[in-house]
Write a protein that holds these residues in place. Structure first.
Motif, mmCIF file in Angstrom:
data_model
loop_
_atom_site.group_PDB
_atom_site.id
_atom_site.type_symbol
_atom_site.label_atom_id
_atom_site.label_comp_id
_atom_site.label_asym_id
_atom_site.label_seq_id
_atom_site.Cartn_x
_atom_site.Cartn_y
_atom_site.Cartn_z
ATOM 1 N N SER A 191 0.829 -1.368 0.089
ATOM 2 C CA SER A 191 0.060 0.140 -0.125
ATOM 3 C C SER A 191 0.849 1.246 0.200
ATOM 4 C CB SER A 191 -0.820 0.025 1.199
ATOM 5 O OG SER A 191 -1.718 -0.948 1.296
ATOM 6 N N ALA B 75 -12.229 3.243 -1.381
ATOM 7 C CA ALA B 75 -11.356 2.101 -0.965
ATOM 8 C C ALA B 75 -10.486 2.280 0.229
ATOM 9 C CB ALA B 75 -10.918 1.460 -2.343
ATOM 10 N N SER B 76 -10.881 3.038 1.308
ATOM 11 C CA SER B 76 -9.902 3.625 2.248
ATOM 12 C C SER B 76 -9.333 2.429 3.149
ATOM 13 C CB SER B 76 -10.604 4.632 2.955
ATOM 14 O OG SER B 76 -11.960 3.825 3.426
ATOM 15 N N GLY B 77 -9.742 1.159 3.052
ATOM 16 C CA GLY B 77 -9.296 0.187 3.894
ATOM 17 C C GLY B 77 -8.765 0.672 5.205
ATOM 18 N N ILE C 134 -4.983 4.156 4.631
ATOM 19 C CA ILE C 134 -3.732 4.594 3.730
ATOM 20 C C ILE C 134 -4.160 5.088 2.435
ATOM 21 C CG2 ILE C 134 -1.662 3.788 2.397
ATOM 22 C CD1 ILE C 134 -1.348 1.777 4.538
ATOM 23 N N ASP D 128 -15.195 2.811 2.386
ATOM 24 C CA ASP D 128 -14.974 1.460 2.079
ATOM 25 C C ASP D 128 -16.202 0.627 2.285
ATOM 26 O OD1 ASP D 128 -11.879 -0.103 2.094
ATOM 27 O OD2 ASP D 128 -13.869 -1.361 2.699
ATOM 28 N N ALA D 129 -16.431 -0.433 1.394
ATOM 29 C CA ALA D 129 -17.499 -1.294 1.333
ATOM 30 C C ALA D 129 -17.252 -2.434 2.641
ATOM 31 C CB ALA D 129 -17.351 -2.139 0.069
ATOM 32 N N SER D 130 -16.330 -2.453 3.190
ATOM 33 C CA SER D 130 -16.062 -3.561 4.073
ATOM 34 C C SER D 130 -16.539 -2.837 5.499
ATOM 35 C CB SER D 130 -15.047 -4.262 4.212
ATOM 36 O OG SER D 130 -14.610 -4.689 5.497
ATOM 37 N N GLN E 150 -13.439 -3.348 7.684
ATOM 38 C CA GLN E 150 -12.107 -2.436 7.506
ATOM 39 C C GLN E 150 -12.493 -1.065 8.040
ATOM 40 O OE1 GLN E 150 -9.390 -3.241 6.278
ATOM 41 N NE2 GLN E 150 -9.455 -3.973 4.294
ATOM 42 N N LEU F 53 -19.340 2.469 2.753
ATOM 43 C CA LEU F 53 -20.210 2.950 1.503
ATOM 44 C C LEU F 53 -19.850 2.214 0.208
ATOM 45 C CD1 LEU F 53 -20.892 6.777 1.639
ATOM 46 C CD2 LEU F 53 -22.715 4.743 1.532
ATOM 47 N N ASP F 54 -20.191 1.660 -0.728
ATOM 48 C CA ASP F 54 -20.147 1.457 -2.044
ATOM 49 C C ASP F 54 -19.450 2.631 -2.956
ATOM 50 O OD1 ASP F 54 -19.426 0.054 -4.530
ATOM 51 O OD2 ASP F 54 -20.941 -1.280 -4.188
ATOM 52 N N MET F 55 -18.265 2.541 -3.107
ATOM 53 C CA MET F 55 -17.442 3.874 -3.968
ATOM 54 C C MET F 55 -18.224 3.709 -5.390
ATOM 55 S SD MET F 55 -13.907 2.353 -4.528
ATOM 56 C CE MET F 55 -13.594 0.748 -5.054
ATOM 57 N N ARG F 56 -18.834 2.511 -5.842
ATOM 58 C CA ARG F 56 -19.186 2.591 -7.237
ATOM 59 C C ARG F 56 -20.806 3.101 -7.298
ATOM 60 N NH1 ARG F 56 -18.667 -3.429 -7.836
ATOM 61 N NH2 ARG F 56 -19.735 -3.207 -5.830
ATOM 62 N N ASN G 27 -6.456 4.851 -3.197
ATOM 63 C CA ASN G 27 -5.274 4.196 -3.529
ATOM 64 C C ASN G 27 -5.626 2.553 -3.618
ATOM 65 O OD1 ASN G 27 -2.364 4.176 -3.422
ATOM 66 N ND2 ASN G 27 -2.294 3.014 -1.196
ATOM 67 N N LEU G 28 -5.089 1.922 -4.485
ATOM 68 C CA LEU G 28 -5.293 0.429 -4.545
ATOM 69 C C LEU G 28 -6.933 0.406 -4.828
ATOM 70 C CD1 LEU G 28 -2.623 -1.053 -2.605
ATOM 71 C CD2 LEU G 28 -2.804 -1.186 -4.985
ATOM 72 N N PHE H 120 -11.094 -2.376 -8.017
ATOM 73 C CA PHE H 120 -12.577 -2.896 -7.483
ATOM 74 C C PHE H 120 -13.641 -2.132 -8.034
ATOM 75 C CE2 PHE H 120 -9.195 -3.601 -4.264
ATOM 76 C CZ PHE H 120 -9.356 -4.967 -4.090
HETATM 77 C C1 LIG Z 1 -6.185 -3.124 -1.549
HETATM 78 S S1 LIG Z 1 -7.275 -2.406 -0.217
HETATM 79 C C2 LIG Z 1 -6.755 -0.818 -0.327
HETATM 80 C C3 LIG Z 1 -7.050 -0.062 0.859
HETATM 81 C C4 LIG Z 1 -6.116 1.214 1.018
HETATM 82 N N1 LIG Z 1 -6.534 2.562 0.406
HETATM 83 C C5 LIG Z 1 -4.635 1.069 1.290
HETATM 84 O O1 LIG Z 1 -3.942 1.600 0.293
HETATM 85 O O2 LIG Z 1 -4.089 0.083 2.056
HETATM 86 C C6 LIG Z 1 -8.941 -2.219 -1.198
HETATM 87 C C7 LIG Z 1 -10.096 -1.760 -0.413
HETATM 88 O O3 LIG Z 1 -11.108 -1.541 -1.317
HETATM 89 C C8 LIG Z 1 -12.248 -1.889 -0.521
HETATM 90 N N2 LIG Z 1 -13.389 -2.074 -1.525
HETATM 91 C C9 LIG Z 1 -13.397 -3.127 -2.572
HETATM 92 N N3 LIG Z 1 -14.638 -2.766 -3.264
HETATM 93 C C10 LIG Z 1 -15.120 -1.685 -2.883
HETATM 94 C C11 LIG Z 1 -16.117 -1.002 -3.030
HETATM 95 N N4 LIG Z 1 -17.172 -1.329 -4.102
HETATM 96 N N5 LIG Z 1 -16.565 0.119 -2.564
HETATM 97 C C12 LIG Z 1 -15.755 0.670 -1.595
HETATM 98 N N6 LIG Z 1 -14.548 -0.095 -1.069
HETATM 99 C C13 LIG Z 1 -14.327 -1.213 -1.643
HETATM 100 C C14 LIG Z 1 -11.816 -3.239 0.296
HETATM 101 O O4 LIG Z 1 -12.749 -3.331 1.227
HETATM 102 C C15 LIG Z 1 -10.334 -2.831 0.604
HETATM 103 O O5 LIG Z 1 -10.288 -2.187 1.831
#
Ligand SMILES: C[S@@+](CC[C@H](N)C(=O)[O-])C[C@H]1O[C@@H](n2cnc3c(N)ncnc32)[C@H](O)[C@@H]1O
Length: 269
Positions: free
Chosen positions: A21, A44-46, A49, A68-70, A73, A93-96, A111-112, A116
């Motif tokens: 990350s 996708a804040s996890g 980071i 973040d959707a999880s 997380q 929340l679902d970013m999509r 980030n990353l 998704f």
């Molecule tokens: C690879 S991790 C990156 C987390 C963080 N940004 C980092 O750099 O460590 C991807 C994250 O995207 C989240 N994610 C996956 N699909 C998503 C969605 N549709 N909406 C929001 N978050 C999502 C996952 O739960 C996960 O925490």
């Protein structure tokens, strides 16, 4: 080697021991116009980071909303935050599919995140732009097409040795499905963004062989899984993947392509 964008003295600096990350987030921060007082949406804040670092930099006159959707997380990120940086908020929340009532921000980061955005990546980026203020900047990172090519080639070779035509076709489909830097540029151009910049930087990933390779947390989460999914027969999958894992030398260096895309929304959009 690129220099980390976050100063080591910062309390919420990107974690230096995170080999995946943090290098992607470094690249994101190099592209981002970051200053005190900004309103930022981090998707996708996890575990935060780079949301924590962003919040520290915008300061109490700014806002960071991290989605973040999880649920897990989000709960972990809130546990790390405790009562710090009260202008930073983690939401599930679902970013999509952000609600129409969700506000607009001056910056959107992720980030990353792009991997998704499946299945409709362009629509996902377009949806995010609806929550970007005119004149605002979008910066997203992801491992682009070309990531771990030596791994895919070695798996394909092993499949070919076993005469596995269907599995090879599935693998080729999985690999081709990864977006390229050029595809990402196309999305931003179609959305008529300004000052588009797409950068790619290689990142070498270290791994042991055998079980250490097969259980490597980064390779197993999202890369090797794609290869296992190509097989209908789990025992055959184990056999092929074990052979591959014991031939690390033929795959090293294992290179990921860090891709960061940045664009600015037109002031009149
Ligand atoms: C690879 S991790 C990156 C987390 C963080 N940004 C980092 O750099 O460590 C991807 C994250 O995207 C989240 N994610 C996956 N699909 C998503 C969605 N549709 N909406 C929001 N978050 C999502 C996952 O739960 C996960 O925490």
């Amino acid at each position: 080697m690129t220099e980390p964008a976050s100063p080591a003295a910062s309390r919420w600096a990107l974690p230096p021991h995170d080999d995946w990350s943090t290098p992607f987030a470094d690249l994101l921060l190099q592209q981002l116009d970051l200053r005190p007082g900004l309103k930022i949406l981090d998707v996708a804040s996890g575990h935060g980071i780079p949301a924590f670092y962003l919040a520290e930099q915008v300061g109490p006159t700014g806002t960071v909303v991290a989605v973040d959707a999880s649920r897990g997380q989000v709960a972990s990120a809130r546990a790390i935050q405790r009562d710090d940086l009260p202008w930073l908020r983690f939401e599930c929340l679902d970013m999509r599919a952000l609600p129409a009532s969700f506000p607009a921000f001056q910056r959107i980061t992720g980030n990353l995140s792009v991997m998704f955005f499946r299945p409709h990546r362009f629509e996902a980026v377009r949806g995010l732009l609806e929550h970007l203020e005119p004149g605002g900047q979008l910066v997203l990172t992801f491992p682009s097409l070309g990531t771990f090519d030596s791994l895919w080639q070695r798996i394909d070779q092993e499949m070919s040795r076993h005469g596995l035509t269907t599995e090879r076709e599935r693998l080729a489909t999985h690999v081709a499905e990864r977006p390229s830097a050029e595809e990402a540029r196309g999305w931003l151009e179609r959305l008529e963004m300004e000052r588009i910049s797409i950068v790619e930087r290689p990142l070498e990933v270290a791994s042991g062989s055998g079980q250490r390779f097969l259980q490597h947390p980064l390779l197993r989460g999202g890369f090797l899984d794609d290869a296992y999914e190509c097989f209908d027969d789990a025992r055959l999958a184990d056999q092929v993947m074990t052979r591959v894992s014991e031939d690390l030398e033929s795959m090293t260096p294992l290179i990921a392509q860090r891709c960061a895309l940045s664009g600015w929304k037109r002031c009149n959009q």
